[in-house]
Design a protein around this motif. Structure first.
Motif, PDB file in Angstrom:
ATOM      1  N   GLU A 192     -52.242  17.722  21.193  1.00 11.05           N
ATOM      2  CA  GLU A 192     -53.630  17.538  21.621  1.00 11.05           C
ATOM      3  C   GLU A 192     -54.333  18.876  21.870  1.00 11.05           C
ATOM      4  O   GLU A 192     -55.517  19.045  21.559  1.00 11.05           O
ATOM      5  CB  GLU A 192     -53.676  16.683  22.880  1.00 11.05           C
ATOM      6  N   SER A 193     -53.588  19.839  22.408  1.00  9.65           N
ATOM      7  CA  SER A 193     -54.181  21.140  22.708  1.00  9.65           C
ATOM      8  C   SER A 193     -54.273  22.048  21.493  1.00  9.65           C
ATOM      9  O   SER A 193     -54.922  23.105  21.552  1.00  9.65           O
ATOM     10  CB  SER A 193     -53.362  21.844  23.788  1.00  9.65           C
ATOM     11  N   GLY A 194     -53.607  21.663  20.407  1.00  9.93           N
ATOM     12  CA  GLY A 194     -53.583  22.500  19.219  1.00  9.93           C
ATOM     13  C   GLY A 194     -52.460  23.514  19.208  1.00  9.93           C
ATOM     14  O   GLY A 194     -52.301  24.273  18.250  1.00  9.93           O
ATOM     15  N   ALA A 195     -51.622  23.513  20.257  1.00  8.00           N
ATOM     16  CA  ALA A 195     -50.507  24.450  20.316  1.00  8.00           C
ATOM     17  C   ALA A 195     -49.372  24.037  19.377  1.00  8.00           C
ATOM     18  O   ALA A 195     -48.545  24.871  19.001  1.00  8.00           O
ATOM     19  CB  ALA A 195     -49.988  24.553  21.747  1.00  8.00           C
ATOM     20  N   ARG A 196     -49.332  22.758  19.040  1.00  7.83           N
ATOM     21  CA  ARG A 196     -48.276  22.262  18.151  1.00  7.83           C
ATOM     22  C   ARG A 196     -48.919  21.494  17.003  1.00  7.83           C
ATOM     23  O   ARG A 196     -49.803  20.653  17.229  1.00  7.83           O
ATOM     24  CB  ARG A 196     -47.310  21.357  18.922  1.00  7.83           C
ATOM     25  N   THR A 197     -48.463  21.786  15.790  1.00 10.45           N
ATOM     26  CA  THR A 197     -48.990  21.129  14.593  1.00 10.45           C
ATOM     27  C   THR A 197     -48.009  20.075  14.104  1.00 10.45           C
ATOM     28  O   THR A 197     -46.829  20.380  13.910  1.00 10.45           O
ATOM     29  CB  THR A 197     -49.225  22.155  13.467  1.00 10.45           C
ATOM     30  N   ALA A 239     -48.974  16.583  24.461  1.00  9.20           N
ATOM     31  CA  ALA A 239     -49.921  17.545  25.025  1.00  9.20           C
ATOM     32  C   ALA A 239     -50.069  18.759  24.118  1.00  9.20           C
ATOM     33  O   ALA A 239     -51.174  19.295  23.944  1.00  9.20           O
ATOM     34  CB  ALA A 239     -49.468  17.968  26.419  1.00  9.20           C
ATOM     35  N   GLY A 240     -48.957  19.183  23.517  1.00 15.14           N
ATOM     36  CA  GLY A 240     -49.015  20.318  22.609  1.00 15.14           C
ATOM     37  C   GLY A 240     -49.838  20.037  21.372  1.00 15.14           C
ATOM     38  O   GLY A 240     -50.609  20.886  20.909  1.00 15.14           O
TER      39      GLY A 240
END
Length: 331
Positions: free
Chosen positions: A27-32, A24-25
């Motif tokens: 997909e949301s862009g919060a995690r690279t 989820a991170g």
């Protein structure tokens, strides 16, 4: 030796939840994903996430930080952990500890709690080293740093109260690769102490990533195939390095005479099959080798004590195996 052996066929619910959060991170862009980061940014990300996975381990009665010399004149950072001062009640056995991170990330800080737990659980000292990382230092620098650390134990260990007749090797992931290769080198090189045991947690061992487990678990189970390729692109000088046993211990022509092994593997790991294959090679060569497959677990689970009790169980199993090996060596 106790521990899980039967495969459950399903992810552990807490591991599944962790993987869902990571996905989820991303997909949301919060995690690279690591392959999209610079090596330095990847190191910072790895070190920042490590305390979220493991449970804090209190400092031990004896801890020392120092620099360790290498063959090319450089020095690497090292830390010695022990449940007591080595000189108070006689020499302590010692485990040379090598951290994970694909030869690119990982540090003394990322694994400090693990190494403390192994020192306390095994009753011996643990020497952890910050071997040099790629791409600044490509193959075989990490392996040579590990060799130099083992040689240092042989030279300097007695003065520090370490028993150079009871030395073990331990590593997870890339650290397990280094430990396995170092066990082969120690068998052959006169200047290195002879390890009495090697504990390998989900090590990379193969020249090529073409196993069924890699195809099955190379996406969506924490260790991604793209990440493995990125690690190796940073570490290897060229394609020929893949067939060097110092990178891929399965490529070694002969494994007879290396230290007995415990190989800890998670069920849902791309590296599962090569770990089993290495154990089979060791056994065929007459080396005592035990495989422990943890159902429902994924790569790096050994440092996930805040996520699953199986991580602590595996740490305790490794500690017991080390203590048993040290006891046999002193008999």
């Amino acid at each position: 030796m106790s521990g899980p052996t039967d495969l459950a066929g399903e992810l552990h619910p807490d591991i599944e939840a962790l993987l869902g959060m990571i996905a989820a991170g991303v997909e949301s862009g919060a995690r690279t994903p690591l392959p999209q980061l610079t090596p330095q940014a990847a190191r910072e990300d790895f070190d920042a996430s490590s305390p979220l996975l493991d449970l804090e381990a209190d400092p031990l009665p004896f801890e020392r930080a120092f620099d360790l010399p290498t063959r090319d004149g450089a020095v690497i950072a090292a830390r010695l952990y022990a449940p007591r001062a080595p000189s108070t009640e006689g020499p302590l056995p010692v485990t040379l500890a090598l951290h994970s991170g694909g030869f690119v990330v990982g540090s003394l800080d990322s694994h400090e709690w693990l190494w403390r737990n192994l020192a306390e659980g095994s009753g011996g000292a643990v020497l952890a080293i910050a071997y040099r990382l790629a791409p600044e230092h490509r193959f075989p620098t990490a392996f040579e740093d590990a060799c130099d650390a083992l040689a240092w134990i042989g030279r300097e260990g007695p003065a520090l109260g370490l028993d150079t007749g009871r030395v073990a090797l331990c590593g997870d992931s890339a650290g397990g690769t280094l430990a396995a290769a170092l066990a082969i080198a120690a068998r052959d090189e006169a200047g290195l102490p002879k390890p009495v045991f090697q504990a390998l947690a989900y090590p990379g061992l193969s020249s090529r990533q073409d196993t069924e487990s890699f195809r099955r678990y190379g996406r969506g189970y924490l260790l991604e195939a793209e990440t493995v390729a990125w690690f190796f692109a940073q570490y290897l000088r060229g394609e020929a390095d893949r067939d060097d046993w110092r990178f891929a211990p399965l490529a070694a022509p002969d494994l007879a005479g290396v230290a007995p092994a415990l190989i800890v593997l998670p069920e849902f790991d791309p590296l599962l099959d090569e770990g089993r294959a290495y154990a089979a090679r060791l056994q065929e060569a007459g080396v005592a080798a035990e495989v422990r497959v943890y159902p429902g677990m994924v790569h790096e689970f050994l440092r996930m004590c805040s996520i699953t009790e199986d991580a602590l169980t595996a740490q305790q199993e490794i500690s017991r195996a080390l203590a048993q090996a040290f006891g046999k060596a002193s008999a």
